[in-house]
Design a protein around this motif. Structure first.
Motif, PDB file in Angstrom:
ATOM      1  N   PHE A 114       0.846  -1.195   0.000  1.00 11.08           N
ATOM      2  CA  PHE A 114       0.000   0.000   0.000  1.00 11.08           C
ATOM      3  C   PHE A 114       0.884   1.249   0.000  1.00 11.08           C
ATOM      4  CE2 PHE A 114      -3.135  -3.057   1.368  1.00 11.08           C
ATOM      5  CZ  PHE A 114      -4.304  -2.587   0.807  1.00 11.08           C
ATOM      6  N   SER A 115       0.384   2.269  -0.665  1.00  5.39           N
ATOM      7  CA  SER A 115       1.126   3.534  -0.716  1.00  5.39           C
ATOM      8  C   SER A 115       1.227   4.141   0.680  1.00  5.39           C
ATOM      9  CB  SER A 115       0.433   4.505  -1.668  1.00  5.39           C
ATOM     10  OG  SER A 115      -0.847   4.859  -1.172  1.00  5.39           O
ATOM     11  N   ASP A 116       2.237   4.995   0.870  1.00  4.68           N
ATOM     12  CA  ASP A 116       2.420   5.640   2.174  1.00  4.68           C
ATOM     13  C   ASP A 116       1.195   6.461   2.559  1.00  4.68           C
ATOM     14  OD1 ASP A 116       4.907   4.520   2.266  1.00  4.68           O
ATOM     15  OD2 ASP A 116       5.963   6.313   1.563  1.00  4.68           O
ATOM     16  N   GLY A 117       0.596   7.121   1.569  1.00  5.59           N
ATOM     17  CA  GLY A 117      -0.589   7.919   1.864  1.00  5.59           C
ATOM     18  C   GLY A 117      -1.745   7.071   2.357  1.00  5.59           C
ATOM     19  N   ALA A 118      -1.927   5.863   1.756  1.00  6.44           N
ATOM     20  CA  ALA A 118      -3.022   4.988   2.177  1.00  6.44           C
ATOM     21  C   ALA A 118      -2.787   4.467   3.589  1.00  6.44           C
ATOM     22  CB  ALA A 118      -3.141   3.820   1.203  1.00  6.44           C
ATOM     23  N   VAL A 119      -1.539   4.118   3.923  1.00  9.20           N
ATOM     24  CA  VAL A 119      -1.239   3.632   5.275  1.00  9.20           C
ATOM     25  C   VAL A 119      -1.406   4.760   6.282  1.00  9.20           C
ATOM     26  CG1 VAL A 119       0.553   2.652   6.754  1.00  9.20           C
ATOM     27  CG2 VAL A 119       0.319   1.864   4.389  1.00  9.20           C
TER      28      VAL A 119
END
Length: 251
Positions: A114-119
């Motif tokens: 998962f992208s950093d933004g999603a996490v």
């Protein structure tokens, strides 16, 4: 005496006449019995066979499916909120169901995180809704959440051109299923991990172009989009397909 003889003669003549009439009736009855039609008549009506209702599988001759070719491709997968990653696919070509329509079974695999933004959004949402009020001085550390995916699909592919054409554009549609597995220290043993793991059914559509390199070998490029109950993503792939029976047509 003369009258007696005459009476006797009359009686005898009457008896003879009666006997003759009876004999004629008997002969006529025998002729009737003899001339009775004894011909055995055969029933020439041809029994019509009972037609069985055909199922869709029988109508399309799915019981006669035969592997026509195998293909392999590589490309990229672009899932929502997940880092773009490399993807690998294999497909089995089962030939034409009817002219211009072919049936394919496929499978693919990719792995990413998962992208950093999603996490960050996930952790912030959980932290801000916790019972204990967060301390503004606290520092949150985000850890990576990995995800692996296996894609299974059944596609029907349409092309307006003959199978022997050098360039052959096509459109396809089908059903698909995603088998996902998420892992990472941030979600290990939590309800989030259980929600991300599982099987997601859905549908897919694609457009592509085939190039016939030789009689037995076809190059294939495709853009595809999968819409699943738990995810959606685009893929772009290129590969080749080897044909076992290049001249076989629809059954």
């Amino acid at each position: 005496m003369f009258f007696a003889a005459r009476s006797a003669a009359t009686i005898l003549i009457g008896i003879c006449a009666a006997a003759r009439v009876q004999a004629q009736d008997t002969t006529a009855h025998r002729d009737t019995v003899t001339k009775r039609d004894t011909t055995v008549r055969r029933d020439t009506t041809v029994a019509q066979p009972v037609r069985k209702r055909e199922s869709l599988a029988q109508y399309l001759d799915l019981d006669k499916l035969r592997l026509d070719g195998l293909g392999f491709a590589g490309g990229i997968a672009m899932p929502l909120q997940i880092k773009t990653t490399a993807a690998y696919y294999g497909e089995a070509d089962y030939g034409e169901l009817v002219p211009h329509w072919r049936l394919f079974f496929g499978a693919g695999v990719w792995s990413s995180h998962f992208s950093d933004g999603a996490v960050r959004n996930l952790i912030n949402t959980i932290y801000s809704n916790s019972v204990t009020k967060p301390n503004p001085a606290d520092t949150l550390r985000y850890q990576r959440i990995d995800i692996s995916d296996i894609v299974l699909n059944i596609d029907v592919r349409y092309s307006p051109l003959r199978a022997q054409s050098f360039l052959r554009p096509y459109l396809s549609a089908g059903i698909a299923a995603n088998i996902q597995d998420a892992s990472g220290a941030a979600i290990r043993g939590t309800i989030v991990e259980r929600q991300l793991d599982g099987i997601s059914p859905g549908i897919a559509g694609a457009a592509g172009l085939e190039m016939r390199l030789t009689r037995w070998l076809i190059a294939d490029g495709q853009a595809r989009y999968d819409v699943l109950s738990g995810d959606r993503f685009a893929t772009f792939r290129a590969g080749a397909r080897y044909l076992f029976e290049p001249e076989r047509r629809a059954r």
